[in-house]
Design an enzyme around this catalytic site. Structure first.
Site, PDB file in Angstrom:
ATOM      1  N   ASP A 121     -44.226  21.676  12.303  1.00 54.60           N
ATOM      2  CA  ASP A 121     -44.376  20.371  11.661  1.00 54.60           C
ATOM      3  C   ASP A 121     -45.709  19.719  12.034  1.00 54.60           C
ATOM      4  O   ASP A 121     -46.286  20.003  13.090  1.00 54.60           O
ATOM      5  CB  ASP A 121     -43.227  19.445  12.070  1.00 54.60           C
ATOM      6  N   ASP A 122     -46.175  18.842  11.164  1.00 60.47           N
ATOM      7  CA  ASP A 122     -47.364  18.012  11.411  1.00 60.47           C
ATOM      8  C   ASP A 122     -48.589  18.842  11.771  1.00 60.47           C
ATOM      9  O   ASP A 122     -49.278  18.572  12.764  1.00 60.47           O
ATOM     10  CB  ASP A 122     -47.073  16.981  12.517  1.00 60.47           C
ATOM     11  N   ASN A 260     -33.478  11.971  16.462  1.00 57.64           N
ATOM     12  CA  ASN A 260     -34.719  11.786  17.219  1.00 57.64           C
ATOM     13  C   ASN A 260     -34.880  10.281  17.443  1.00 57.64           C
ATOM     14  O   ASN A 260     -35.332   9.571  16.544  1.00 57.64           O
ATOM     15  CB  ASN A 260     -35.904  12.349  16.418  1.00 57.64           C
TER      16      ASN A 260
END
Length: 802
Positions: A121-122, A260
């Site tokens: 991710d990211d 999260n």
């Protein structure tokens, strides 16, 4: 097979920012066991060996700590998932990188970990030349490496893969037509679970239709990485509201759901408690009201349990041991110090010392609790200032809301006590969810917006307003001011409470909202009888407000926007409803290192305050003169020079700062310096000559010198200065002020009033020889607010455009 079918529900530590300490995670495991959760995923973005230095193996000390944590999780019936994020710089076609990746995960596997996750991710979608030659696409490269790692680890029953397109808004051109997701669905081994966050990075709701579309593309049910309570994208927001917007029936279409949460560990009690309630909701008995998941009912249950936790005498390190009555376990809860000097978050338990809670942003706290310093300074202030009490708001007009006085029971706020249930509900309501405010925040914003829009009813030049309309405005103002006072009380209760662990995590947010509420409260008090309507030559109320927040942040965001489009939460929305709301630096500054539970108030000036203000500036003057009180004959001379003209001719732009002991500061403003100077020459200076007439040789020279200085003070300023800065101000505060941030808030209140009545800029003149005053203004952050130095006569002018 049983493990493969189990719904994974729990926590992912996957935020950006300082990771939780080892002992905080042990407390987390206690909570998870208590609330029926079953999975913890370790993946903090700022753990260097998780992301940036993913190739490096753990040291023997770190290994020991990680093994202890894995055993702790397993002993409480939790699945420990170790995640690694190699995507920033991995070369997918490199056999060396693949070997290092296997080595790192093999090390963790040997410690007893049986579940893993590979996160992409990211990261940037581009590939290096070597990868472009080896793989047909970015997704193909990721899937190939993931499949090989999965086989290398023996095909564990829980293995998670986070794609680069991990939510609907990141898919190109759409979820159903994304070539990236299609490759993942077709080529990723079927027993590897794909992570998904929903339609957005932070999804307001999870819909069955969207999940069905995704499942069709991925050819498997996804696992939700839920960012509902994540706050790492906004330093002014905290989310204490319940788990919401996810129907329990979605569990039938998911492999699992991991929350999260907030970066601040102590802020996650309610989010995780309510997640447990959601997970336990019986899917087969949806008609039974007791078995259905209701966010409000779950919140009430969580609040009840959190009240006990909040009022425990826990230190910042959570080093107080208490019995967990329902789980029949006891634990030592310790919060770690700053990890900035350590490449990993795993450290030996003996490295965590018993530290006081302050300073909040230092890894080298003072040797003794600084609250002692606060109390000492408070006692010194007791000796220096007589206590002031008032029956009515000194700054309000007749019939105006009494927002500056204190209601019964709201006077002093000292000592460690218990937070009430009403205060905890207020705290949660003000820091609720990213797409939704709680009841108290909604009321605060609605009232402020209405009062702002209808302030013409109580304007200084209002003539034909119906009395019932004025009463309605003042009634809503009184309700708004009462809520602001509750926020101030909440701040001092949190700071003065027994649970220092909660204070450590929540203080910056409670403090920020307290300061913003102080400005808003003072502003609403000031509006009544002081704001100029559009008929005035100087007023630009309508012009000033057309750009600064007619809509609340939630309305600006819309359902389809990410929450970070509008930052600041409730504090940011209150800020944007004020005339100077776009000047973020006035509202966003670091909290003081030494918090105080002292209760502060900012309000408009009233004539009854003059005696105390004169006493304060006289005291400040005598300190600079070494306490030689006999050098000034008349006790009013200093006050008449420093404050007198503004209090006499421009009292509507004077604000008072007070605490439980009385007045401790003030800021005085002049809207139009040119017209003010003419009025001074016409009325104030002659009055001073009459008050201090020459009496031959018996007159004290210092008195006469000060009278001359009063006349010189009214000298002309250049047009070039007044064109940009037509207004002027002066700030004074006692040096023993414990929380210097409130003086900055005091100044902001005045700037708000000046802007509301049409000022385009303000300046403050300081003599270069007055080094003490320059140091004082620097300490208060004054010089950061008034910038753009220029010269005028012999002084330094610090100006700010509004």
């Amino acid at each position: 097979m049983e493990e493969e079918k189990q719904f994974l529900c729990g926590v992912v530590e996957g935020f950006y920012g300082r990771p939780w300490s080892m002992d905080q995670r042990k407390v987390l495991f206690q909570w998870m066991q208590l609330w029926g959760l079953n999975t913890y995923l370790y993946g903090p973005k700022d753990d260097l060996k998780h992301r940036l230095l993913w190739r490096e193996v753990y040291s023997p000390e770190e290994e020991a700590q990680l093994r202890t944590l894995i055993v702790e999780a397993q002993s409480r019936g939790l699945r420990f998932v170790y995640a690694l994020s190699p995507g920033q710089d991995i070369v997918f076609s490199s056999s060396c990188d693949l070997t290092l990746l296997k080595r790192k995960l093999k090390q963790v596997s040997d410690l007893g970990c049986q579940a893993f996750a590979i996160l992409f991710d990211d990261i940037d979608h581009s590939m290096c030349q070597a990868d472009s030659e080896a793989f047909t696409s970015f997704a193909h490269a990721q899937v190939t490496v993931t499949n090989e790692i999965y086989r290398f680890l023996g095909e564990p029953p829980v293995f998670l893969f986070c794609p680069t397109e991990y939510c609907g808004s990141l898919c190109s051109p759409s979820v159903s037509k994304s070539p990236y997701l299609q490759t993942v669905g077709e080529d990723l081994l079927p027993n590897i679970t794909v992570i998904w966050t929903g339609s957005k990075v932070i999804s307001r709701k999870l819909s069955l239709d969207c999940l069905a579309e995704l499942e069709c593309v991925l050819q498997r049910p996804p696992l939700i990485w839920d960012n509902l309570h994540a706050n790492d994208y906004d330093t002014r927001r905290l989310f204490l509201g319940p788990f919401k917007g996810r129907d329990p029936q979605l569990k039938n279409h998911l492999r699992g759901l991991l929350l999260n949460p907030n970066c601040e560990f102590e802020a996650n009690y309610i989010p995780l408690h309510t997640l447990g309630s959601w997970f336990r909701a019986e899917k087969d008995y949806v008609k039974d009201e007791e078995c259905e998941y209701c966010p409000e009912r779950a919140l009430t249950a969580a609040l009840h349990d959190w009240m006990e936790e909040l009022n425990q005498p826990l230190q910042a390190g959570r080093q107080s041991t208490r019995a967990d009555h329902r789980a029949s376990v006891s634990s030592s809860r310790t919060k770690a110090s700053d990890r900035s000097d350590c490449p990993s978050t795993f450290r030996a338990a003996h490295a965590v010392a018993k530290l006081p809670v302050f300073p909040l942003n230092s890894s080298s706290p003072p040797s003794s609790p600084p609250m002692g310093k606060v109390e000492r300074e408070g006692r010194e202030g007791d000796k220096k200032r007589p206590h002031q009490s008032s029956q009515q708001l000194p700054g309000s007009r007749s019939g105006a809301p009494a927002g500056g006085g204190r209601a019964p029971g709201r006077g002093l706020c000292g000592g460690k006590g218990l937070l009430s249930e009403a205060q905890v509900r207020l705290l949660v309501g003000l820091h609720y969810l990213p797409h939704e405010h709680g009841p108290s925040a909604q009321k605060l914003l609605q009232d402020l917006s209405w009062l702002k829009s209808n302030c013409h009813l109580v304007g200084a030049n209002s003539k034909k307003t119906q009395p019932q309309k004025v009463d309605e405005w003042r009634g809503r103002a009184a309700r708004f001011l009462s809520l602001c006072e509750d926020i101030a009380q909440l701040h001092c209760s949190v700071v003065g409470g027994a649970n220092r662990a909660v204070l450590y995590d929540l203080y910056p947010y409670v403090w920020d909202l307290r300061n913003t509420a102080l400005v808003a409260k003072a502003f609403i008090c000031w509006l009544d009888g002081r704001v100029l309507n559009d008929g005035s030559n100087l007023a630009s109320w309508r012009n000033c407000f057309h750009w600064c927040g007619k809509s609340t942040g939630a309305e600006l965001l819309g359902v389809d926007s990410e929450p970070w489009v509008f930052k600041g939460g409730v504090s940011g929305e209150v800020q944007m409803l004020l005339p100077i709301g776009s000047s973020s630096e006035l509202f966003t500054h670091p909290p003081p290192l030494f918090p105080t539970s002292r209760l502060y108030n900012i309000r408009p000036y009233h004539s009854k305050d003059k005696v105390e203000l004169y006493r304060m500036v006289r005291q400040l003057h005598l300190r600079t003169q070494g306490g030689q009180e006999s050098t000034v004959a008349h006790p009013d001379v200093i006050g008449d020079r420093c404050l007198g003209p503004c209090l006499a001719l421009s009292p509507e732009y004077s604000f008072i700062l007070e605490d439980e002991l009385g007045i401790c500061g003030c800021v005085l403003g002049i809207l139009d310096v040119r017209s003010f100077a003419k009025r001074c020459q016409a009325s104030w200076i002659p009055a001073m000559r009459d008050k201090y007439p020459p009496k031959g040789s018996s007159t004290h020279s210092n008195t006469q010198d000060l009278v001359k200085l009063m006349e010189e003070d009214q000298g002309e300023y250049p047009d070039s200065l007044l064109y940009h800065f037509p207004s002027q101000l002066r700030l004074d505060a006692l040096p023993e002020l414990v929380d210097v941030s409130v003086s900055r808030t005091l100044l902001t209140a005045l700037l708000t009033a000046l802007k509301a009545n049409g000022s385009q800029g303000v300046f403050c003149e300081v003599q270069p020889t007055d080094q003490q005053r320059l140091e004082f203004l620097t300490k208060l952050g004054f010089l950061e607010i008034l910038r753009g130095e220029a010269r005028s006569r012999e002084g330094v002018v610090l100006g700010r455009l509004l």
